[in-house]
Design a protein around this motif. Structure first.
Motif, PDB file in Angstrom:
ATOM      1  N   ASP A 281      30.117  37.033  22.399  1.00 22.77           N
ATOM      2  CA  ASP A 281      30.792  37.189  23.684  1.00 22.77           C
ATOM      3  C   ASP A 281      31.878  38.264  23.594  1.00 22.77           C
ATOM      4  OD1 ASP A 281      31.268  36.753  26.334  1.00 22.77           O
ATOM      5  OD2 ASP A 281      31.549  34.590  26.141  1.00 22.77           O
ATOM      6  N   ASN A 442      43.440  31.555  34.218  1.00 25.88           N
ATOM      7  CA  ASN A 442      42.846  32.230  35.372  1.00 25.88           C
ATOM      8  C   ASN A 442      43.394  31.712  36.683  1.00 25.88           C
ATOM      9  OD1 ASN A 442      40.461  33.603  33.950  1.00 25.88           O
ATOM     10  ND2 ASN A 442      40.304  31.472  33.283  1.00 25.88           N
ATOM     11  N   LEU A 557      29.736  37.900  38.890  1.00 25.37           N
ATOM     12  CA  LEU A 557      30.549  37.094  37.979  1.00 25.37           C
ATOM     13  C   LEU A 557      30.437  37.567  36.542  1.00 25.37           C
ATOM     14  CD1 LEU A 557      30.223  33.397  39.215  1.00 25.37           C
ATOM     15  CD2 LEU A 557      31.899  35.134  39.820  1.00 25.37           C
ATOM     16  N   HIS A 561      33.475  38.678  34.256  1.00 22.00           N
ATOM     17  CA  HIS A 561      33.704  38.095  32.937  1.00 22.00           C
ATOM     18  C   HIS A 561      33.904  39.190  31.886  1.00 22.00           C
ATOM     19  CE1 HIS A 561      33.597  35.285  29.674  1.00 22.00           C
ATOM     20  NE2 HIS A 561      32.512  35.825  29.154  1.00 22.00           N
ATOM     21  N   GLN A 562      33.100  40.239  31.994  1.00 25.06           N
ATOM     22  CA  GLN A 562      33.269  41.396  31.114  1.00 25.06           C
ATOM     23  C   GLN A 562      34.649  42.025  31.294  1.00 25.06           C
ATOM     24  OE1 GLN A 562      31.703  43.548  28.932  1.00 25.06           O
ATOM     25  NE2 GLN A 562      30.042  42.104  28.555  1.00 25.06           N
ATOM     26  N   ARG A 564      37.310  40.657  32.431  1.00 21.16           N
ATOM     27  CA  ARG A 564      38.324  39.747  31.914  1.00 21.16           C
ATOM     28  C   ARG A 564      38.448  39.879  30.402  1.00 21.16           C
ATOM     29  NH1 ARG A 564      37.627  33.572  33.444  1.00 21.16           N
ATOM     30  NH2 ARG A 564      35.603  33.810  32.477  1.00 21.16           N
ATOM     31  N   LEU A 594      34.433  31.148  37.487  1.00 25.50           N
ATOM     32  CA  LEU A 594      35.070  31.970  36.454  1.00 25.50           C
ATOM     33  C   LEU A 594      36.352  31.328  35.959  1.00 25.50           C
ATOM     34  CD1 LEU A 594      35.124  35.628  37.700  1.00 25.50           C
ATOM     35  CD2 LEU A 594      34.069  34.789  35.628  1.00 25.50           C
ATOM     36  N   ASN A 598      35.051  29.962  30.336  1.00 25.02           N
ATOM     37  CA  ASN A 598      35.158  31.215  29.599  1.00 25.02           C
ATOM     38  C   ASN A 598      33.866  31.529  28.873  1.00 25.02           C
ATOM     39  OD1 ASN A 598      37.544  32.693  29.903  1.00 25.02           O
ATOM     40  ND2 ASN A 598      38.688  31.051  28.907  1.00 25.02           N
ATOM     41  N   GLY A 600      30.400  33.022  28.871  1.00 24.22           N
ATOM     42  CA  GLY A 600      29.637  34.009  29.613  1.00 24.22           C
ATOM     43  C   GLY A 600      28.261  33.530  30.042  1.00 24.22           C
ATOM     44  N   ILE A 603      28.562  31.013  32.874  1.00 24.17           N
ATOM     45  CA  ILE A 603      28.972  31.687  34.103  1.00 24.17           C
ATOM     46  C   ILE A 603      27.781  32.334  34.803  1.00 24.17           C
ATOM     47  CG2 ILE A 603      30.276  33.678  34.970  1.00 24.17           C
ATOM     48  CD1 ILE A 603      32.410  32.921  32.820  1.00 24.17           C
TER      49      ILE A 603
END
Ligand code: ADP
Ligand code: MG
Length: 678
Positions: A281, A442, A557, A561-562, A564, A594, A598, A600, A603
């Motif tokens: 990840d 978050n 999303l 996530h990337q 973040r 999200l 955490n 990936g 998500i």
């Protein structure tokens, strides 16, 4: 037949089309809409939802009035029905005064907003009631536009192109089309531009997505046919310097990293060509693993190449590795190759590569351009592998003998897909993040929270930390009401105290400028970086602890996530603020996924579940695998079919010698040539 043969296109307009990459009449057919306006049934004023694009029928209370507002001429009118009253406004359209008369009724179509507690439509389209009735439930294509070229002009050109073009030869074999109930290419093109209803659109999209997935699968099957386990030309012996290097790192490798390093070293020294995927990840620490592999290769006297998807990331890897080499006084030379080098620089670097002065070469896919000749390439690392197109070893095979390959990816992909994609690869998985990390905190907020967010960011800056703010656009766009990097930077410079250094970054800047900004951000000479998603992949500035994303509702999303992943890269507590400007519950629910996870993989799956595969206007998950229409999550099932079909086609006829489908041969060859190498 050229573009200017079409009605309404002169040389001037032709130039504008060229800017969109449209040079021929056929290009027009393949210029697909990026979304559609859906003309829904008109609602009463009381039932309109803020943030949605909707239609309302209303009777005008009074004649529309035109006033001057900050130098612009604004036309405004009020409509009323039993459920309420609302305001309509248009800029620079004083002529509407002649149409919008007291007592007349129209349908107004636009995005519902709020003005001092009252519902409004800004710049709505105006239809007569009859006219609108005919449009209900139809879809109107919306094309990517450039300045001076309106949607209407593009639409008209495409309509004509469709009339004058000959039918396309279909490259998907008929038996497959029949079995899979796919539209013909001609129907798909017609329906993607002018769908009569949602069903039309879905079928057209399915066919176009299938095209990509089929070609992709064909390339994969071919690749697999060429890669039985091979004796390697390169035996990379274990070198003590690597062991000391690992011991001297400022951190201990995580368990996952250590076992990945072990897997790789054992492959490299084992006598067979390595073909390994390193999955972990964002933030799990893949880079150092690849550096170790590259260093060991170089210590053995061979060359290694590391390919990254963006210039920013390539430059970052280059700087890091150069520092490692100089800190440890290794006798190695690191080179950087990107597309934007000056001709003279390129020449010099190519020469270093060819005569083996350069030991480790880092770059974008410019690394594998024709005139880059390696003396002794033994290892190729591809970072963020899912960002590149499909891989085939042909070109590269000609470059080196059969180099070891290591591909790295953070994109969590469904297991079935992973099996297809990586069937011929061994996998090392880095589970979990380094132990010094605190989970990112978050928050999903709306625009009213902004000032608090700025204050929060300011507090972090005072503690010595840094922040990213992401906007979806580079500059102002009349068509889209979205935050843009240029205006945003100017705006917040006024809001923050003078000592706070704020800079912008986006893909349209010159590479040198980008490098310079990233460099200054890394060295803490910039406190807040306002950026587009150019920082989405790979960028590593561990001191930054806040990621604020404007118009978060616009992003997939997986992409968020990337993004973040740019924070939470050190022992400091990090924060992620997603600003949702849509006011829609659905979007809030989506973004909440999200905030609550955490992971990936989780998500991506949840996003798909929530949107459902039928959500056609859904945001694409990620740039994963470089498809332009297909999406590996949404089209999981279609991919499975496409890959079965590809195997069926190639099983008995791997070189397509027996088929008389010339269109397929041409298309596949073109595909193999255009897709990047690995
Ligand atoms: P990614 O897997 O997303 O490519 P990176 O390789 O960029 O992640 O690593 C993220 C950050 O973590 C970097 O700043 C790197 O130096 C640091 N890092 C890597 N491994 C460790 C570790 N074992 N302990 C602490 N920090 C680490
Ligand atoms: Mg990375």
């Amino acid at each position: 037949m050229t573009l200017t043969d079409l009605k309404g296109i002169g040389p001037k307009t032709e130039k504008l089309f060229n800017k969109l990459g449209i040079f021929t009449v056929r290009d027009l057919l393949y210029y697909f809409p990026h979304t559609y306006l859906c003309y829904k049934k008109p609602l009463s004023i009381g039932n309109l939802t803020e943030g949605e694009t909707e239609a309302v029928t209303g009777m005008l209370e009074k004649d529309a009035v035109v006033v001057n507002l900050h130098g612009l001429r604004m036309t405004s009118a009020y409509i009323r029905d039993i459920s309420g009253k609302m305001r309509l406004t248009w800029f620079n359209a004083p002529f509407l005064r002649n149409t919008l008369k007291a007592g007349s009724a129209f349908v107004f179509f636009g995005k519902v907003g709020d003005y001092k507690g009252q519902k409004t439509l800004n710049q709505p389209k105006i239809f007569s009631v009859d006219e609108y009735a005919k449009k209900i439930d139809t879809l109107e294509p919306v094309y990517g536009q450039s300045k001076g070229l309106s949607n209407a002009v593009i639409l008209k050109a495409i309509r004509q192109a469709m009339e004058v073009s000959k039918p396309e030869a279909d490259f998907i074999p008929e038996v497959i089309r029949y079995n899979r109930e796919l539209l013909s290419m001609n129907d798909a093109i017609r329906h993607v531009h002018f769908p009569e209803n949602m069903e039309d659109y879905k079928k057209a999209r399915e066919r176009l997505a299938y095209n990509e997935l089929f070609l992709f699968s064909m390339a994969l099957v071919k690749k697999k046919q060429n890669t039985a386990e091979q004796k390697s030309d390169f035996i990379i012996k274990r070198d003590e310097r690597i062991d000391s290097f690992i011991k001297a790192l400022p951190f201990t490798l995580t368990e996952g990293q250590a076992s990945a390093v072990e897997d790789i070293r054992s492959d490299l020294s084992g006598g067979f060509t390595m073909n390994r995927l390193l999955q972990g990840d964002v933030g799990s620490g893949k880079t150092i693993v690849s550096f170790i592999a590259a260093l060991e290769t170089a210590f053995n006297g061979h060359q290694a190449a590391i390919m990254a998807p963006t210039e920013i990331l390539a430059a970052q890897h280059y700087e890091k590795l150069k520092k490692i080499v100089s800190d440890n006084a290794y006798d190695l030379k690191i080179a950087l190759v990107t597309g934007s080098l000056k001709v003279s620089e390129k020449k010099a670097i190519y020469k270093e590569i060819e005569n083996h002065e350069a030991d480790i070469i880092i770059g974008t896919h410019a690394l594998f351009q024709e005139n880059v000749i390696y003396d002794d390439l033994a290892l190729v690392v591809t970072d963020e592998q899912h960002r590149f197109g499909v891989n085939q070893r042909k070109t590269l095979g000609e470059k080196g003998k059969h180099p070891h390959t290591l591909v790295m990816s953070a994109t969590p992909i469904p297991r079935t897909l992973a099996m297809l994609l990586y069937a011929d690869m061994k996998v090392s998985l880095i589970k979990g993040l380094p132990s010094n990390r605190l989970p990112i905190k978050n928050a999903v907020v709306n625009e009213s929270y902004r000032n608090k967010a700025y204050k929060f960011i300011y507090d972090e800056i005072k503690k010595g930390r840094q922040a990213y703010i992401i906007c979806p656009m580079v500059e102002d766009n009349d068509m889209l009401d979205l935050e843009n990097v240029t205006d945003y930077t100017a705006k917040i410079r006024k809001l923050f105290p003078a000592g706070v250094k704020i800079e912008k970054l986006h893909g349209k800047m010159k590479p040198k400028e980008k490098d310079d900004i990233m460099d200054r951000f890394l060295h803490k000479e910039i406190d807040i970086l306002v950026s587009t998603t150019v920082v989405e992949v790979g960028v590593d500035v561990p001191n930054s602890t806040v990621m604020m994303v404007e118009n978060a509702e616009r992003f997939g999303l997986a992409q968020l996530h990337q993004l973040r992943g740019r924070v939470g890269r050190s022992e400091h507590q990090s924060f992620c603020i997603f600003v949702d400007s849509s006011n829609s519950d659905k979007s809030k629910e989506r973004l909440q996924i999200l905030a609550n996870s955490n992971d990936g993989f989780h998500i991506a799956e949840e996003d798909l579940r929530l949107r459902g595969p039928g959500d056609i206007f859904g945001i694409r998950q990620s740039g994963a695998l470089d498809f332009s229409i297909a999406d590996i999550y949404q089209d999981k099932e279609l991919l499975k079919k496409a890959s079965e079909d590809a195997m069926y086609v190639l099983r008995s006829d791997s070189e397509l010698k027996e088929t008389d489908n010339q269109a397929l041969k041409d298309r596949l060859n073109r595909y193999l040539e255009e897709s990047y190498v690995l």
